[in-house]
Design a protein around this motif. Structure first.
Motif, short mmCIF file in Angstrom:
data_model
loop_
_atom_site.label_atom_id
_atom_site.label_comp_id
_atom_site.label_asym_id
_atom_site.label_seq_id
_atom_site.Cartn_x
_atom_site.Cartn_y
_atom_site.Cartn_z
N LEU B 82 0.83 -1.22 0.00
CA LEU B 82 0.00 0.00 0.00
C LEU B 82 0.86 1.25 0.00
CD1 LEU B 82 -3.02 0.57 2.40
CD2 LEU B 82 -2.87 0.91 -0.06
N SER B 83 1.89 1.24 0.81
CA SER B 83 2.74 2.41 0.94
C SER B 83 3.35 2.78 -0.41
CB SER B 83 3.83 2.13 1.97
OG SER B 83 4.72 3.19 2.05
N LEU B 86 0.66 3.94 -3.01
CA LEU B 86 0.12 5.28 -2.79
C LEU B 86 1.13 6.37 -3.08
CD1 LEU B 86 -1.75 4.59 0.57
CD2 LEU B 86 -2.78 4.88 -1.69
N PHE B 92 9.03 -1.68 0.32
CA PHE B 92 9.87 -2.39 1.29
C PHE B 92 9.35 -3.81 1.49
CE2 PHE B 92 6.96 -2.15 4.88
CZ PHE B 92 6.17 -1.06 4.54
N TRP B 111 -7.80 3.42 -10.31
CA TRP B 111 -8.50 3.15 -9.06
C TRP B 111 -9.08 4.46 -8.50
CZ3 TRP B 111 -6.22 3.64 -3.72
CH2 TRP B 111 -7.03 3.05 -2.74
N GLU B 112 -8.24 5.48 -8.48
CA GLU B 112 -8.69 6.76 -7.93
C GLU B 112 -9.75 7.40 -8.80
OE1 GLU B 112 -5.03 8.90 -7.02
OE2 GLU B 112 -5.23 8.14 -4.98
N MET B 115 -13.04 5.71 -8.00
CA MET B 115 -13.62 6.12 -6.71
C MET B 115 -14.18 7.53 -6.77
SD MET B 115 -11.21 4.59 -3.70
CE MET B 115 -9.67 5.18 -4.33
N GLU B 122 -15.78 4.41 -3.41
CA GLU B 122 -14.96 4.99 -2.35
C GLU B 122 -15.47 4.48 -0.99
OE1 GLU B 122 -13.47 8.98 -2.72
OE2 GLU B 122 -11.95 8.10 -1.41
N ARG B 126 -13.27 2.50 1.65
CA ARG B 126 -13.13 3.05 3.00
C ARG B 126 -13.46 1.98 4.04
NH1 ARG B 126 -16.47 4.13 7.31
NH2 ARG B 126 -18.09 4.96 5.95
N ILE B 129 -10.69 -0.90 4.06
CA ILE B 129 -9.44 -0.40 4.63
C ILE B 129 -9.60 -0.23 6.15
CG2 ILE B 129 -7.89 1.60 4.72
CD1 ILE B 129 -8.47 1.91 1.66
N GLN B 130 -10.74 0.26 6.55
CA GLN B 130 -11.06 0.42 7.96
C GLN B 130 -11.02 -0.92 8.71
OE1 GLN B 130 -15.22 1.71 8.96
NE2 GLN B 130 -14.20 3.67 8.95
N HIS B 132 -9.47 -3.54 7.79
CA HIS B 132 -8.07 -3.97 7.75
C HIS B 132 -7.28 -3.29 8.87
CE1 HIS B 132 -4.95 -5.43 4.63
NE2 HIS B 132 -4.50 -5.59 5.84
N LEU B 133 -7.55 -2.00 9.07
CA LEU B 133 -6.87 -1.26 10.13
C LEU B 133 -7.21 -1.83 11.50
CD1 LEU B 133 -5.21 1.10 11.26
CD2 LEU B 133 -7.24 2.54 11.06
#
Lengths: 193, 193
Positions: B82-83, B86, B92, B111-112, B115, B122, B126, B129-130, B132-133
């Motif tokens: 993801l890092s 984005l 890494f 993708w953007e 959305m 979107e 959201r 991802i939420q 996942h967090l």
DNA sequence: TAAATAATGTGATGTATGTCACGCATATTT
DNA sequence: AAATATGCGTGACATACATCACATTATTTA
């Protein structure tokens, strides 16, 4: 009173004045003294908090009584037990104030209503949650790969302001080491200089 | 070919047929053999992958050469660094296939764009991802608070299907212990029965 | 089907970090 | 100002887990 929130949202997306004026009406303000709880383990997390002033932490307490800090939140950050907020189940986190804090609170129904009504807000929250996820993933991998000293050095580099504001005991329980170990790491670093 | 993706999105939100037909056009399909890389450390992560079939892992390799698994992804899950995706900076993470996989790939600009054009999308991202967090935060706290045995038991309870599909070596490097330690934990559990 | 490779188990030993105990200094409260 | 709590440092000792080394068994691959 909503300047900081407006600034943080504007840094990510653009919300027109009318929409933001509406969004503002959904919050209630709350102040907490130092050491006061925002949320205790077992409570339902009814509010998500935007920090206008001060510093909070979220943490768990394990069976042995050790605290493990998940997150610090200072001005401009959001704080909640997300899991409890989303599901309405009892929280496993505690949240308390490390300094006097001023918060803006919003309930889940109002938050969701706002995002549904204003796509730019859903966009804003998607972005900040995404960034939060990236940071949490990195921290997880670092906690698996790094020694106590490496973790402390990285913390110093990543959150230099935070080090000024919280006790070593807090830093230690954020890094996942004991305060004694952190104290020894600090001495080694100092001796080497 | 897009049934699973449609099903997963529908479980969260409703996207009308026209919008979904458009969304479908933004993907390219890709198959990987077992052991093949999807992404290597240092690459730019150009695509986010929806897993239609098979199993992937993302992981880092530390200076000592130990692997630390961040995530497994099987049918219905998303995978990327993801890092890097984005920010367009070198990844890494490594991502490779633990089984033969079939993926649907989408670039960040597309993708953007999707959305932005379709608010329901979107909303879908959201939400996932939420979730996942929330899962990552819990895992982080557990990795700080739990012993090797507790971590393994929780893994068994949380991902029973995954245990069938991956080697113990993989489970160990997900849990943050060595394969030897995991082997001993397993024997203790078996002996106690 | 033989050879090579990967996965797993297990003993012996090492080590980073935890635990416990105590002293001292600095805030905070009464 | 005295009393109390909190934060920080440090020594002695304990321990969960890592590391290293080698054997055994599955699984690929040639």
């Amino acid at each position: 009173m909503f300047e900081l929130l407006h600034k943080k949202i504007s840094a990510v997306t653009s919300v027109n004045e009318e929409d933001f004026d509406y969004f503002k009406t959904l919050f209630v303000q709350k102040k907490l003294r130092k050491r006061q709880y925002f949320l205790q383990e077992g409570d339902i997390c009814k509010y998500q908090a935007f920090v206008e002033q001060g510093l909070l932490r979220s943490y768990t307490v394990d069976e042995k009584g050790s605290e493990h800090i998940l997150q610090f939140a200072s001005e401009g950050w959001w704080m909640a037990d997300l899991s409890s907020y989303l599901t309405n189940e009892p929280s496993f986190l505690n949240v308390d104030a490390l300094e006097e804090v001023e918060l803006l609170l919003i309930t889940k129904p109002l938050w969701e209503h706002a995002m549904q009504k204003i796509p730019a807000l859903e966009h804003y929250f998607r972005i900040i949650i995404q960034n939060h996820l990236v940071a949490t993933q990195k921290r997880l991998l670092q906690s698996l790969a790094e020694t106590a000293e490496e973790k402390y050095n990285r913390f110093l580099a990543t959150y230099p302001e935070c080090v000024q504001r919280v006790s070593q005991h807090m830093v230690a329980s954020y890094l996942g080491v004991t305060r004694e170990t952190l104290s020894r790491v600090r001495r080694q670093l100092a001796d080497r200089k």
